[in-house]
Design a protein around this motif. Structure first.
Motif, short mmCIF file in Angstrom:
data_model
loop_
_atom_site.label_atom_id
_atom_site.label_comp_id
_atom_site.label_asym_id
_atom_site.label_seq_id
_atom_site.Cartn_x
_atom_site.Cartn_y
_atom_site.Cartn_z
N GLN A 93 -36.55 5.45 97.29
CA GLN A 93 -36.46 4.94 98.35
C GLN A 93 -37.85 4.94 99.27
O GLN A 93 -38.47 3.92 99.48
CB GLN A 93 -35.65 5.23 99.23
N MET A 94 -38.22 6.11 99.56
CA MET A 94 -39.63 6.38 100.26
C MET A 94 -40.66 5.92 99.51
O MET A 94 -41.69 5.26 100.04
CB MET A 94 -39.62 7.76 100.44
N ALA A 144 -45.54 2.48 98.28
CA ALA A 144 -46.16 1.63 97.64
C ALA A 144 -46.43 0.18 98.42
O ALA A 144 -47.33 -0.43 97.81
CB ALA A 144 -45.38 1.23 96.42
N ARG A 145 -46.01 -0.07 99.39
CA ARG A 145 -46.09 -1.38 100.19
C ARG A 145 -46.85 -1.00 101.49
O ARG A 145 -47.34 -2.32 102.04
CB ARG A 145 -44.61 -1.95 100.34
N PHE A 203 -50.46 -0.91 107.23
CA PHE A 203 -50.29 0.47 108.04
C PHE A 203 -50.19 1.72 107.09
O PHE A 203 -50.44 1.52 105.90
CB PHE A 203 -48.83 0.38 108.89
N ARG A 204 -50.30 2.67 107.45
CA ARG A 204 -50.17 3.97 106.68
C ARG A 204 -49.22 4.63 107.52
O ARG A 204 -49.50 5.15 108.45
CB ARG A 204 -51.78 4.72 106.73
N VAL A 205 -48.36 5.40 106.61
CA VAL A 205 -47.39 6.32 107.32
C VAL A 205 -48.16 7.60 107.26
O VAL A 205 -48.63 8.05 106.33
CB VAL A 205 -46.16 6.55 106.16
N THR A 236 -46.35 -8.48 108.93
CA THR A 236 -45.19 -7.84 108.56
C THR A 236 -43.94 -7.82 109.62
O THR A 236 -43.05 -7.76 109.33
CB THR A 236 -45.60 -6.19 108.26
N LEU A 237 -44.71 -7.67 110.91
CA LEU A 237 -43.59 -7.71 111.94
C LEU A 237 -43.02 -9.05 112.30
O LEU A 237 -41.77 -8.93 112.68
CB LEU A 237 -44.37 -7.13 113.43
N THR A 238 -43.56 -9.89 111.86
CA THR A 238 -42.92 -11.18 112.13
C THR A 238 -42.31 -11.93 110.74
O THR A 238 -41.43 -12.81 111.04
CB THR A 238 -44.12 -12.47 112.66
#
Length: 210
Positions: free
Chosen positions: A110-111, A116-117, A123-125, A188-190
């Motif tokens: 799941q992570m 991958a996206r 963004f970058r985690v 992404t946010l919208t």
């Protein structure tokens, strides 16, 4: 809940049509605190939801202009984030069999779905500092996955009217990110991230790291 959210917009066409994307998410922070978040092009009227909750004269809702916040996103800034999503992949057991959409069922996969996206999503985690990593690994990133929910519901096919049993697996991600592409992150946010947006998935929220 999907029907209740859609009913908050007086001009929305019954079957969606060319209407703009509406994202929503329910956060159950405790038994006494349940929050509904909605991101939409138009301002919703949630009177019917407040009435059903039981406090029509004392409770309400808050709405904000998102554009000012989105326009202020800058490359390199860091934020805490939350996302409820439907992590899936496509598999087939034989070369002749059609590919089938299947949910990821382990936190590791799941992570991996989210990681991958991240580049395309803007963004970058953030990675976990070396001195805070576990000896056996598993926490390389500042990211947790929790609250897995498995649902099954009937969905009628528009073309045939036949009811199909649909499985849906959702999880909630909490973590910290760095903005790498402000324009992509605004999308992404919208517009949301991943599948099952009609069922409360895909809405990412971010907040200042503190």
């Amino acid at each position: 809940m999907h029907a209740a959210v859609m009913s908050s917009f007086a001009d929305l066409l019954p079957n969606g049509g060319d209407s703009p994307r509406i994202l929503w998410r329910v956060d159950r922070n405790s038994r006494a605190e349940v929050l509904l978040y909605i991101v939409s092009a138009d301002r919703p009227d949630l009177t019917h939801l407040v009435e059903q909750a039981g406090w029509p004269t004392t409770a309400g809702w808050q709405t904000y202009d998102y554009k000012t916040f989105l326009d202020g996103l800058t490359e390199g800034s860091t934020w805490a984030f939350r996302l409820t999503a439907n992590p899936v992949h496509h598999v087939r057991r034989t070369p002749e069999e059609p590919r089938k959409r299947t949910a990821h069922l382990t936190p590791r996969h799941q992570m991996g779905w989210l990681l991958a996206r991240q580049e395309k999503a803007g963004f970058r985690v953030l990675e976990t500092p070396a001195d805070r990593r576990l000896p056996n690994g598993g926490n390389e990133h500042q990211l947790t996955v929790r609250d897995e929910q498995r649902h099954r519901f009937d969905k009628n096919e528009l073309s045939t009217g036949q009811a199909n049993r649909v499985p849906l697996v959702t999880v909630t991600f909490d973590g910290r990110l760095e903005v790498t592409d402000p324009a992509a992150l605004r999308r992404t946010l919208t517009l949301g991230l991943g599948k099952a947006k009609a069922y409360g998935c895909g809405l990412m929220t971010i907040a200042k790291v503190g």
